[in-house]
Design a protein around this motif. Structure first.
Motif, short mmCIF file in Angstrom:
data_model
loop_
_atom_site.label_atom_id
_atom_site.label_comp_id
_atom_site.label_asym_id
_atom_site.label_seq_id
_atom_site.Cartn_x
_atom_site.Cartn_y
_atom_site.Cartn_z
N SER A 47 10.81 -5.92 -0.85
CA SER A 47 11.41 -6.29 0.44
C SER A 47 12.94 -6.26 0.32
O SER A 47 13.50 -6.33 -0.78
CB SER A 47 10.94 -7.68 0.87
N GLN A 62 7.22 -8.03 -0.04
CA GLN A 62 6.71 -6.88 -0.78
C GLN A 62 7.16 -6.90 -2.24
O GLN A 62 8.33 -7.22 -2.53
CB GLN A 62 7.21 -5.57 -0.14
N PRO A 825 1.41 6.06 2.52
CA PRO A 825 1.83 5.13 3.58
C PRO A 825 0.94 3.89 3.58
O PRO A 825 -0.26 3.97 3.33
CB PRO A 825 1.65 5.96 4.86
N ASN A 827 -0.19 -0.09 5.30
CA ASN A 827 -0.43 -0.82 6.54
C ASN A 827 -0.92 0.11 7.65
O ASN A 827 -0.42 0.10 8.76
CB ASN A 827 0.85 -1.56 6.99
N HIS A 841 -1.08 3.83 13.51
CA HIS A 841 0.24 3.39 13.05
C HIS A 841 0.22 3.29 11.54
O HIS A 841 -0.81 3.00 10.93
CB HIS A 841 0.59 2.01 13.64
N TRP A 842 1.37 3.49 10.94
CA TRP A 842 1.50 3.26 9.50
C TRP A 842 2.94 2.90 9.18
O TRP A 842 3.86 3.16 9.96
CB TRP A 842 1.08 4.51 8.72
N ASP A 843 3.13 2.25 8.03
CA ASP A 843 4.48 1.93 7.58
C ASP A 843 5.06 3.14 6.86
O ASP A 843 4.37 3.79 6.07
CB ASP A 843 4.46 0.73 6.62
N THR A 887 6.12 7.08 12.64
CA THR A 887 5.21 6.09 12.05
C THR A 887 4.00 5.84 12.94
O THR A 887 3.36 4.80 12.82
CB THR A 887 5.96 4.77 11.83
#
Length: 1190
Positions: A47, A62, A825, A827, A841-843, A887
C-alpha cells in the motif's frame, strides 16, 4: 582470437560497480529454473506510504511478496509487534501478507490509525515494506455562522470568503447558485486557490442572493454546502475608474517552498477598473518552456515537474489603463530523497565478491542507513564477508550463509526512500536453457545468431565447436556474446552444419547441439521493363525468379504500391502479369514482390498509356539521349556539368535528370543527383568527399524518359571526416536482459573517406553513470547484454573514418528488453447487468510488475453450463481485449440462466501475464424462445387437439404456457379472444365446446418468471356439417399479428356467387342514390353514420402500452382492413428483444463509451401480442428493420 564486447572504465567507483556487474550472476527468467532456485523474499506489492481510507469501508493494507521457499508475514504497528490473532476485526489473506480490517461489522476506522510495516521472511532473509501511515478520511460539516448581506458600490472590489471545513484530504471548492449551476467566471470574477471568490470590480448584474460555496470531499463522495451569500450592487454615477490593487497576495513580496517533481502554483488576483490584466515573468531568467501553463485567466502560474533549477523570484504584474502594481514571490525548490542508484539484487557464487550500492540525492542531502533482514546493520548478526562503506556494502568471499535481504533507507526532512535488495549465494552446476537440436535457417551472406542460453553458479564458461569432433571455434569470423550466443557475421554455404555449445564450471559440464542451414538468396533474374502501350492494346510484364529449392516463394503484383484492381483484364501468370484492353487508368508503376519465409525481393517498371495515333499523324516519342557531356570548374565540393540535348521527337523536353555513379563504392549503380528545367544545359553540382564520380543525363518529355547519355569522365574527390551520423538510431531489447542498438548504416559516399566505423555509446538513464562505448565496423546492430529488464537507456551512434569523427550525435532514448508481466490483476469483481450482459472490474497491476509497455488487459470468459438444462458442453473461451490502463469492461452476448467463469490477464509487448483466479458468475433468467412446434390434430364438430414442443431455449424455468385463440368469419374478421393458461409440464390440450365448421386462429407462447417469450401461431378448422374437413396450416413464427388466410376456395361456390351479385347490386343502387342527393345539394351523413356505427376495431391508442394503430404485413401484400388506422409517424410497438448483444472488445462490432456503457443498437423480429376484444388483428408493417433499445 575470440572477440569479446569490452567496456572501458575511468573512475574508481565505476571500476567497483563494474566488478559487481562482472561478478554477479544474471538469472535467466526461465520459469522452470526459477521454480528450482532458492531466493530470499522480495516485496512485490504494498500500500502507499500515506494511505487515506474511507471510514465506512473495510481497510485493506496490501503486502505481497515472493520467494523460495514462500515467505511468511508479520506486521508492526507504531513500532511494536501487531498480533492480529488477538483482534477479531483483523484477518490476513491466505498465502499473503495483506491485512483486512473489518470496519463494516462494527469496527471503527479511527481505532486503527497508525504506522504499519510488513515483514516477509523465509530461511534466506527478510524483506520489509515502507512505513504505511493509515488515516481515515474526514469530511466535517461547515460551522454555522451568520452571513451578513454584502452592500457594494458599482466598480468596487469584493471578496466572498469560502473558508471550507478542514478535511482529509482537503476538499475541492466550487461556487454554484440555488439551481446547482456553476457561477460564470471571467477575468473580472474568478475563484482563488484558497476557494474564495474574487471580484476585481462589481457590476449591477452581480446582484444575487445565492452565492453558494460547495466543498466536495472525493474520498467519501460527499458535498458540504455553505449558507448562501447575498450581494447587492448599488449604482453611483459616474463610476470611478481605479488603478490596480492586489487582492492576493498582500504586500510587495512573499515566499513559497515547493518540492521537486510537484506542481508549482503561484497566484495573483488584482482589483481595479477597468479589469486588470495579469502578466508573469521570472527575474533573471525565462519561464521553463513546455512546463509552464497559465490558468484562471492568467491569474495562476502553473509549472509542472519542478526542479531545483526552477528556484528564483517570480513577478506578477497587474496592469490596466490607469497604472500597474506588482508582487514578487521568492520560490525555493526543496527535494525529498530520489534515487541515483537504487541497490539491485545480487546473485553470487560461493567465494565470489560483490557490492550493493545505494545512492540518493535530495535537498537537503539525504542520509543513508543500512538494515540487514529488517534490523539496523549495526546490531545485526556479524557477517565476516560484509563491510559497510557509507552508501556501499562490499562483500568478499561470500558463503551460502551470507544470503540475506538488505534495506537501504535514504531520508531527509521531506521524506524517505526504502529499497530492499537481496544477496543470494548459490552453488549450481551449469544448465543450458536453449532447446536441443534447434534448427536455424539463414540466407547466405547474412548474419547467423546461434543461441546458447545458460545458467550456473559460479558463472559457466562457454565454448563453441563445429561438428561432432570439431575443434573449438576461434577467429575473426566469429563473435562470441556474453549471453552465450555465437554470431557468424557473414554466413556462407560452408557455414552449414551442427554446432555444439559447451558450458562448464567447477561443479559440472553440459553441452547442447544446434543446427545451421544456409539458403540461397531469392533473386529476380528477369525484371519487368518500362512499357509504352497504346490505349486498348495489350501489355505484359515479366518477373522470372531464382530461389533456393527448399524455400517456397510467393509472387505478388502491386500497382502504385497497392493491390491490383479487381478486374478480369489483369491476368497473373506464373512468371508474368498481362493487362488486356489497356485504358488510361492503367497508367502507373507495377511492382513484382517475391517473398519466402527468410527473405524478400522486388522489382518495378512503369507503364505509360498513350493514345492511338491518327492516320496520318505526327509521331510523338521519347527524346533522344543528351550527348557531349563536359566537366569544368572542378573544386573539392562542387563541379559544373554541361551537355547538348538530343532530338525532342515532337514533344518538348520538360526537364533533365542528372544521375551519378560512385565507381569507388558502388560501381555500376546509378543514383539520382538532381534535375533542371528543359531549357537549361548546365548545372552546378554539389559533391561529397571520397567519391569517384561519373555523371550521365536523361531527358524527359510528356511521352517519357530518354535513354541515358554516355557517362562523363570520372572525377575523384578528396577524403574528409564524416559530415553526418547514422540515422534512425533505436534501442529495443530483444530479450529481457539485453539492449539491441540498431541504426541505418551510412552509404558509401557518406563515409567521406576510408575506414568507416561507428562508435556506439550507451548509459542507463537517470543513473549517475559514465558512457560505455565500443567501436564497430561493417554492422548496423550492436547487442548490449546483461541489462536490467525494461529500463531506459541513453544511446548515441557516431560515425568516424581514418580522418576523424563526425559531429557529436544527438542522444535517443531506448529501453532494454521486456519480460512477461509478473502478477495477475487482483480484486476481480463481476456485476451482472441483465441476462445477456455483465460488467467486470479489476484492480490495475503495479506498473513495475508489468515489466514492459502496458498494452492493456485481456478478459477470458466461457460458459460452464446452462442452469436450466444442467448439461455441460464444449467450452469455447471468448477473449476481450481492453487497451490501455482500463480497469473494467463489458461482457456481451451472454446466454440467460447460465453459469460462467472468467479471468483477467495483463498484456505487455512481450505477451500475457498470469491469469487471475477464475471468477464464477451466473446470469439471471430471460424470456424463453417460441415453442419448438404447435400441431393441431383430431378435428371434430366442436373440438380440436393441440400438441406442442417445449422451447429450444427456455432461458430459465418455465412457469406456464399461454394459449390465445379467436374465430375467423368468412370476411376474414377476427372474433373475441379467449386466453388459457396451461401448466408448464403439459404438452397437449383438447379444446372443447367450439363452433362447428369454424376457422380458429391460435397464438401460443411459453413463460418464465421474467415474462412471455415469442409466440407461434397456427390456424385450424372444425369439421363442417357436410362432413368436410379443413386443411391444417403449417406453423409459422411471424413478426406481428398475421391476417387470417383462407383454406377453402369459396369463390366457386354457388351461394357465394349469388351473394356477391346481391352485394354488387346494392352498392350500385347506393351509388345512384348518393349521386342524386349530391346533385340536389344534399349532404350524405357519413360522419354521423360512422359515429353511429363505429367500427369496433377502431380504438384509440392505449395509454398503458403506447401501441399505435397497425399496418398490414408487408410480406403479405394485403390491403388494409376496413377501419384500421395508422399514426402519421409510422411508429410500431416496440417489443422486448430476445437477441443477444454482439460480442465486443478489441477487434469486434460492439461500441462502448469511456465508462463502459453500451451504446450499440440491436434488433430482432418477434411475434406481436394477439388482438384482444375487437381490436384489429392485422399484422403491423415492419417499418424499421430493427427495434432500438434506449
Amino acid at each position: 582470437m575470440m572477440k569479446k564486447k569490452s567496456i572501458p572504465a575511468s573512475k574508481p567507483f565505476l571500476i567497483l560497480f563494474l566488478c559487481q556487474m562482472i561478478s554477479a550472476l544474471d538469472v535467466p527468467l526461465d520459469s522452470k529454473l526459477l521454480e528450482e532456485l532458492s531466493q530470499p523474499p522480495t516485496i512485490t506489492h504494498q500500500s502507499p506510504k500515506d494511505y487515506i481510507v474511507d471510514p465506512r469501508e473495510n481497510i485493506v493494507i496490501q503486502c505481497e511478496a515472493k520467494g523460495k521457499p514462500p515467505p511468511s508475514f508479520s506486521w508492526t504497528r507504531n513500532g511494536t509487534h501487531f498480533d492480529i490473532d488477538k483482534d477479531a476485526q483483523v484477518t490476513m489473506k491466505p498465502n499473503s501478507g495483506t491485512l483486512v480490517i473489518n470496519i463494516m461489522n462494527g469496527g471503527k476506522a479511527e481505532a486503527y490509525e497508525g504506522v504499519y510495516q510488513c515483514t516477509a521472511r523465509n530461511e534466506r532473509g527478510a524483506a520489509i515494506s515502507n512505513n504505511i501511515v493509515i488515516r481515515p478520511s474526514r469530511s466535517p460539516l461547515w460551522t454555522k455562522e451568520k452571513l451578513e448581506p454584502h452592500q457594494v458600490r458599482e466598480g468596487d472590489s469584493l471578496v466572498l470568503h469560502c473558508r471550507p471545513p478542514v478535511g482529509l484530504p482537503p476538499p475541492i471548492i466550487f461556487w454554484m447558485d440555488n439551481a446547482f449551476q456553476r457561477l460564470p467566471q471571467s477575468e473580472r470574477v474568478s475563484q482563488g486557490l484558497n476557494g474564495d471568490l474574487y471580484f476585481s470590480n462589481v457590476q449591477p448584474e452581480d446582484t444575487r442572493e445565492d452565492y453558494i460555496c460547495y466543498a466536495r470531499f472525493n474520498h467519501t463522495q460527499t458535498i458540504q454546502q455553505k449558507q448562501p451569500i447575498s450581494v447587492k450592487v448599488f449604482s453611483s454615477k459616474p463610476v470611478t475608474e481605479r488603478q490596480p490593487v492586489l487582492l492576493t497576495p498582500t504586500g510587495s513580496t512573499s515566499t513559497k517552498v515547493e518540492l521537486r517533481g510537484n506542481v508549482l502554483l503561484l497566484e495573483c488576483i488584482a482589483a481595479g477598473l477597468p479589469t486588470p490584466v495579469i502578466r508573469w515573468i521570472k527575474e533573471g531568467g525565462e519561464l521553463p518552456a513546455n512546463r509552464t501553463f497559465f490558468e484562471n485567466f492568467k491569474k495562476t502560474l502553473k509549472i509542472i515537474d519542478v526542479s531545483e533549477a526552477d528556484s528564483g523570484n517570480y513577478k506578477c504584474i497587474a496592469r490596466n489603463t490607469l497604472g500597474s502594481v506588482h508582487h514578487v514571490i521568492s520560490v525555493t525548490v526543496k527535494a525529498a530523497p530520489y534515487w541515483i542508484t537504487a541497490p539491485r539484487n545480487l546473485v553470487l557464487s560461493p567465494g565470489e565478491d560483490g557490492t550493493l550500492i545505494c545512492r540518493a540525492n535530495g535537498n537537503p542531502k539525504p542520509s543513508i542507513s543500512w538494515l540487514a533482514n529488517g534490523v539496523p546493520i549495526a546490531i545485526a548478526p556479524e557477517d565476516p564477508s560484509r563491510k559497510v562503506d557509507g552508501d556501499t556494502i562490499i562483500f568478499s568471499h561470500v558463503q551460502e550463509r551470507s544470503s540475506a535481504v538488505y534495506q537501504c533507507n535514504a531520508s531527509n526532512e521531506y521524506g524517505y526512500l526504502l529499497a530492499n535488495a537481496f544477496v543470494n549465494v548459490l552453488a549450481e552446476p551449469p544448465r543450458i536453457l536453449t532447446p536441443a537440436n534447434k534448427l536455424y535457417q539463414v540466407i547466405a551472406d547474412s548474419p547467423a545468431l546461434l543461441d546458447c542460453a545458460y545458467f550456473g553458479s559460479p558463472k559457466p564458461e562457454i565454448e563453441w565447436f563445429k561438428g561432432v569432433k570439431g575443434s573449438i571455434l576461434r577467429g575473426n569470423e566469429y563473435v562470441f556474446h556474453d549471453n552465450g550466443t555465437l554470431e557468424i557475421p557473414v554466413a556462407q554455404k560452408d557455414s552449414t552444419g551442427t554446432y555444439t555449445c559447451v558450458a562448464r564450471n567447477e561443479l559440472g559440464k553440459i553441452q547442447n547441439e544446434v543446427h545451421l542451414e544456409i539458403k540461397d538468396p531469392t533473386m529476380i533474374i528477369k525484371q519487368p521493363e518500362y512499357k509504352v502501350v497504346q490505349r486498348y492494346g495489350q501489355v505484359s510484364f515479366e518477373c522470372i525468379i531464382k530461389h533456393d529449392s527448399t524455400l517456397l516463394p510467393t509472387v505478388i503484383w502491386l500497382k502504385d504500391n497497392d493491390e491490383l484492381p479487381d478486374d478480369e483484364r489483369f491476368l497473373v501468370g506464373k512468371d508474368n502479369l498481362t493487362i488486356m484492353n489497356v485504358t488510361d487508368k492503367d497508367d502507373g508503376t507495377y511492382t513484382c514482390i517475391v517473398n519466402t519465409t527468410l527473405d524478400s525481393v522486388s522489382a518495378s517498371a512503369v507503364l505509360t498509356v498513350v493514345a492511338a495515333p491518327p492516320t496520318p499523324a505526327i509521331i510523338y516519342a521519347r527524346p533522344n539521349p543528351p550527348f557531349d557531356l563536359e566537366l569544368t570548374g572542378q573544386l573539392e565540393r562542387s563541379i559544373e556539368l554541361s551537355w547538348i540535348p538530343g532530338d525532342e521527337n515532337n514533344s518538348p523536353i520538360t526537364h533533365f535528370v542528372i544521375e551519378y555513379e560512385d565507381g569507388l563504392h558502388e560501381p555500376g549503380v546509378w543514383h539520382y543527383q538532381t534535375e533542371v528545367p528543359g531549357t537549361q544545359t548546365t548545372v552546378q553540382l554539389k559533391l561529397s568527399p571520397y567519391v569517384n564520380y561519373s555523371f550521365r543525363v536523361v531527358a524527359v518529355n510528356k511521352i517519357g524518359r530518354s535513354q541515358p547519355s554516355e557517362p562523363s569522365e570520372q572525377y575523384l574527390t578528396k577524403s574528409a571526416s564524416p559530415d553526418e551520423n547514422p540515422a534512425n538510431v533505436q534501442g529495443i531489447g530483444s530479450e529481457p536482459d539485453n539492449l539491441v542498438i540498431t541504426w541505418e548504416s551510412l552509404k558509401g559516399f557518406q563515409s567521406n573517406g576510408p575506414g568507416l566505423q561507428y562508435k556506439v555509446s550507451w548509459r542507463q538513464k537517470d543513473v549517475d553513470d559514465e558512457w560505455t562505448s565500443v567501436i564497430v565496423a561493417n554492422v548496423s546492430k550492436y547487442i548490449v547484454s546483461g541489462t536490467p529488464t525494461f529500463v531506459p537507456y541513453e544511446i548515441k551512434v557516431q560515425a568516424l573514418n581514418d580522418l576523424g569523427y563526425a559531429p557529436e550525435p544527438s542522444e535517443v532514448i531506448g529501453h532494454s528488453g521486456e519480460d512477461l508481466p509478473m502478477v495477475a490483476p487482483g480484486n476481480v469483481q463481476v456485476h451482472v447487468i441483465n441476462s445477456t450482459l455483465a460488467k467486470v472490474h479489476w484492480d490495475p497491476v503495479p506498473l513495475k510488475t508489468v515489466r514492459g509497455h502496458l498494452q492493456g488487459y485481456k478478459v477470458y470468459y466461457w460458459k460452464v453450463q446452462s442452469l436450466s438444462r444442467r448439461s455441460r458442453r464444449h467450452v469455447e473461451k471468448k477473449i476481450l481485449t481492453f487497451r490501455g490502463n482500463k480497469t473494467f469492461g463489458m461482457l456481451p452476448g451472454l446466454e440467460p440462466y447460465s453459469s460462467y467463469k472468467l479471468n483477467v490477464r495483463v498484456v505487455n509487448g512481450k505477451g500475457e501475464g498470469p491469469a487471475s483466479p477464475d471468477k464464477v458468475f451466473k446470469t439471471p433468467e430471460g424470456v424463453p424462445s417460441s415453442p419448438s412446434y404447435l400441431k393441431i390434430t383430431n378435428p371434430t364438430l366442436d373440438s380440436l387437439t393441440l400438441e406442442w414442443g417445449s422451447p429450444t431455449h427456455p432461458n430459465g424455468v418455465l412457469t406456464s404456457y399461454i394459449l390465445k385463440f379467436q374465430p375467423i368469419n368468412n370476411t376474414h374478421e377476427l372474433g373475441p379472444l379467449v386466453e388459457i393458461r396451461i401448466p408448464a409440464n403439459e404438452s397437449s390440450l383438447i379444446l372443447k365446446n367450439l363452433n362447428y365448421s369454424t376457422r380458429y386462429k391460435f397464438y401460443f407462447n411459453a413463460q418464465t418468471s421474467v415474462g412471455s417469450g415469442s409466440q407461434i401461431t397456427e390456424e385450424a378448422v372444425t369439421i363442417m356439417d357436410e362432413g368436410k374437413m379443413a386443411g391444417i396450416l403449417h406453423p409459422a413464427v411471424v413478426a406481428g399479428k398475421a391476417m387470417a388466410s383462407r383454406q377453402v376456395d369459396i369463390a366457386t361456390q354457388g351461394w357465394f356467387i349469388g351473394l356477391m351479385c346481391a352485394v354488387a347490386l346494392l352498392i350500385l343502387i347506393l351509388l345512384i342514390v348518393c349521386f342524386i342527393r349530391r346533385n340536389k345539394g344534399g349532404k350524405y351523413p357519413v360522419k354521423e353514420k360512422e359515429d353511429a356505427h363505429a367500427d369496433p376495431e377502431i380504438q384509440p391508442m392505449k395509454e398503458d402500452d403506447g401501441t399505435f394503430g397497425e399496418y398490414s404485413d408487408a410480406e403479405d401484400h394485403k390491403p388494409l382492413k376496413k377501419g384500421s388506422r395508422t399514426p402519421s409517424d409510422r411508429t410500431v410497438k416496440k417489443e422486448d428483444s430476445d437477441d443477444s448483444l454482439v460480442d465486443y472488445g478489441e477487434g469486434v462490432n460492439g461500441q462502448f463509451n469511456e465508462d463502459g456503457s453500451f451504446i450499440g443498437q440491436y434488433s430482432g423480429k418477434k411475434e406481436k401480442e394477439p388482438a384482444e376484444g375487437n381490436e384489429s388483428s392485422e399484422a403491423p408493417s415492419p417499418v424499421n428493420a430493427m427495434n432500438s433499445f434506449v
